[in-house]
Design an enzyme around this catalytic site. Structure first.
Site, PDB file in Angstrom:
ATOM      1  N   ASP A 199      32.726 -26.574  31.104  1.00  0.00           N
ATOM      2  CA  ASP A 199      33.288 -25.516  31.628  1.00  0.00           C
ATOM      3  C   ASP A 199      34.215 -25.746  32.843  1.00  0.00           C
ATOM      4  O   ASP A 199      34.197 -25.126  34.031  1.00  0.00           O
ATOM      5  CB  ASP A 199      32.305 -24.353  31.952  1.00  0.00           C
ATOM      6  N   ASP A 238      33.015 -23.512  39.288  1.00  0.00           N
ATOM      7  CA  ASP A 238      31.936 -22.699  38.629  1.00  0.00           C
ATOM      8  C   ASP A 238      30.770 -23.527  38.379  1.00  0.00           C
ATOM      9  O   ASP A 238      30.018 -23.390  37.352  1.00  0.00           O
ATOM     10  CB  ASP A 238      32.648 -21.949  37.589  1.00  0.00           C
TER      11      ASP A 238
HETATM   12  N1  LIG Z   1      31.430 -29.713  24.777  1.00  0.00           N
HETATM   13  C1  LIG Z   1      30.280 -28.980  24.672  1.00  0.00           C
HETATM   14  N2  LIG Z   1      29.084 -29.549  24.082  1.00  0.00           N
HETATM   15  C2  LIG Z   1      28.077 -28.733  23.599  1.00  0.00           C
HETATM   16  N3  LIG Z   1      28.038 -27.272  24.037  1.00  0.00           N
HETATM   17  C3  LIG Z   1      28.950 -26.943  24.627  1.00  0.00           C
HETATM   18  C4  LIG Z   1      30.216 -27.572  24.794  1.00  0.00           C
HETATM   19  N4  LIG Z   1      31.303 -26.719  25.691  1.00  0.00           N
HETATM   20  C5  LIG Z   1      30.397 -25.603  25.730  1.00  0.00           C
HETATM   21  N5  LIG Z   1      29.267 -25.571  24.908  1.00  0.00           N
HETATM   22  C6  LIG Z   1      28.153 -24.485  24.864  1.00  0.00           C
HETATM   23  O1  LIG Z   1      29.113 -23.254  24.994  1.00  0.00           O
HETATM   24  C7  LIG Z   1      28.554 -22.521  26.012  1.00  0.00           C
HETATM   25  C8  LIG Z   1      29.970 -21.770  26.618  1.00  0.00           C
HETATM   26  O2  LIG Z   1      30.798 -22.681  26.984  1.00  0.00           O
HETATM   27  P1  LIG Z   1      31.618 -22.549  28.564  1.00  0.00           P
HETATM   28  O3  LIG Z   1      30.538 -22.332  29.649  1.00  0.00           O
HETATM   29  O4  LIG Z   1      32.581 -23.603  28.439  1.00  0.00           O
HETATM   30  O5  LIG Z   1      32.375 -21.046  28.193  1.00  0.00           O
HETATM   31  P2  LIG Z   1      32.424 -19.831  28.932  1.00  0.00           P
HETATM   32  O6  LIG Z   1      33.430 -18.945  28.214  1.00  0.00           O
HETATM   33  O7  LIG Z   1      32.577 -20.141  30.267  1.00  0.00           O
HETATM   34  O8  LIG Z   1      31.184 -19.218  28.592  1.00  0.00           O
HETATM   35  P3  LIG Z   1      30.361 -18.609  29.806  1.00  0.00           P
HETATM   36  O9  LIG Z   1      30.976 -17.190  30.095  1.00  0.00           O
HETATM   37  O10 LIG Z   1      28.805 -18.313  28.889  1.00  0.00           O
HETATM   38  O11 LIG Z   1      30.183 -19.285  30.797  1.00  0.00           O
HETATM   39  C9  LIG Z   1      27.794 -23.655  27.176  1.00  0.00           C
HETATM   40  O12 LIG Z   1      26.840 -22.979  28.094  1.00  0.00           O
HETATM   41  C10 LIG Z   1      27.420 -24.389  25.985  1.00  0.00           C
HETATM   42  O13 LIG Z   1      25.993 -24.004  25.612  1.00  0.00           O
HETATM   43 MG   LIG Z   2      30.311 -21.548  31.167  1.00  0.00          MG
END
Ligand SMILES: Nc1ncnc2c1ncn2[C@@H]1O[C@H](COP(=O)(O)OP(=O)(O)OP(=O)(O)O)[C@@H](O)[C@H]1O
Ligand SMILES: [Mg+2]
Length: 236
Positions: free
Chosen positions: A191, A174
């Site tokens: 992610d 992804d």
């Molecule tokens: N380790 C991290 N450090 C800083 N920010 C983070 C971190 N993990 C996640 N985030 C923030 O949280 C957001 C969502 O995290 P992630 O992409 O892992 O989850 P998701 O459920 O897949 O969300 P999405 O559906 O928006 O892709 C990221 O785009 C980022 O802004």
């Molecule tokens: Mg994400």
């Protein structure tokens, strides 16, 4: 009441509205184990997880909570079934969501060990994953929102990270400027819950899609590289 306590209380209110008793207990366990002191507030509400900032002694960490109720369960189940590391998973909602969190933990750990720039995972419990914060007190911006100042170097770096990941036996699955943070002009990949091993029948398609997404991002910021060239470099 201190500012921090007020912050915690507000975060808790939002939290209680969104999460079940099960998740609440898991958070309490993280607190009683001393992993975190408390949740500070939302960083993001995504497709299947809510991401919180949390205080952990003298630093801020990230707590990613996969929702047990409003997640796309069918998608999760479809994409974990083919991962050879989870062979006997049955179609029980809770177990699948827990496996999803565990899988992201394992993927981040493996990536980290291979020297890929990802947040270091700290621990996971049930549907909750705790990891290092990428950023200084606040999450670093996504690459799509904070475009790199040196596009060539940034794209070359991403391809280098993809290659390391591939050599370590993982395909992200992804990858796009949504899941790459720009931390001080260096790409940090996040992610990784759907990341899988090359033996997974989806791996080829995942890798090709990742390469396409990065080629499109490269083009957008003025870097000439095709998806095929990216694939060649990753597999070289
Ligand atoms: N380790 C991290 N450090 C800083 N920010 C983070 C971190 N993990 C996640 N985030 C923030 O949280 C957001 C969502 O995290 P992630 O992409 O892992 O989850 P998701 O459920 O897949 O969300 P999405 O559906 O928006 O892709 C990221 O785009 C980022 O802004
Ligand atoms: Mg994400």
């Amino acid at each position: 009441m201190s500012r921090m306590a007020t912050k915690h209380k507000e975060a808790w209110k939002t939290f209680a509205q969104v999460f079940d008793r099960f998740t609440e207990l898991a958070i309490h366990k993280l607190i009683s184990k001393g992993v975190i002191d408390g949740l500070m507030g939302h960083a993001s509400i995504g497709k299947e997880a809510n991401v919180f900032l949390a205080q952990a002694k003298d630093r801020t960490v990230i707590v990613k909570i996969y929702r047990l109720s409003t997640c796309d369960f069918t998608r999760m189940y479809t994409f974990i079934r083919t991962d050879p590391r989870f062979p006997k998973l049955n179609r029980q909602r809770r177990k699948v969501v827990f496996a999803w969190a565990q899988r992201e933990f394992r993927n981040l750990m493996k990536a980290r060990e291979a020297g890929v720039r990802v947040p270091t995972p700290i621990t996971h419990i049930n549907n909750i994953l705790v990891m290092d914060l990428v950023g200084d007190a606040m999450p670093a911006a996504k690459a799509k929102d904070q475009l790199p100042q040196k596009p060539d170097a940034f794209i070359a770096d991403i391809i280098g990270q993809m290659r390391k990941l591939y050599k370590a036996g993982l395909v992200h699955g992804d990858l796009s400027p949504y899941n790459i943070l720009n931390q001080h002009e260096k790409p940090v990949i996040i992610d990784m819950s759907q990341s899988t091993t090359p033996e997974d029948p989806n791996a080829k398609e995942f890798l090709e899609r990742d390469a396409k997404n990065i080629a499109a991002f490269a083009k957008k910021i003025g870097v000439e590289v095709t998806a095929d060239e990216i694939l060649q470099k990753v597999k070289a």
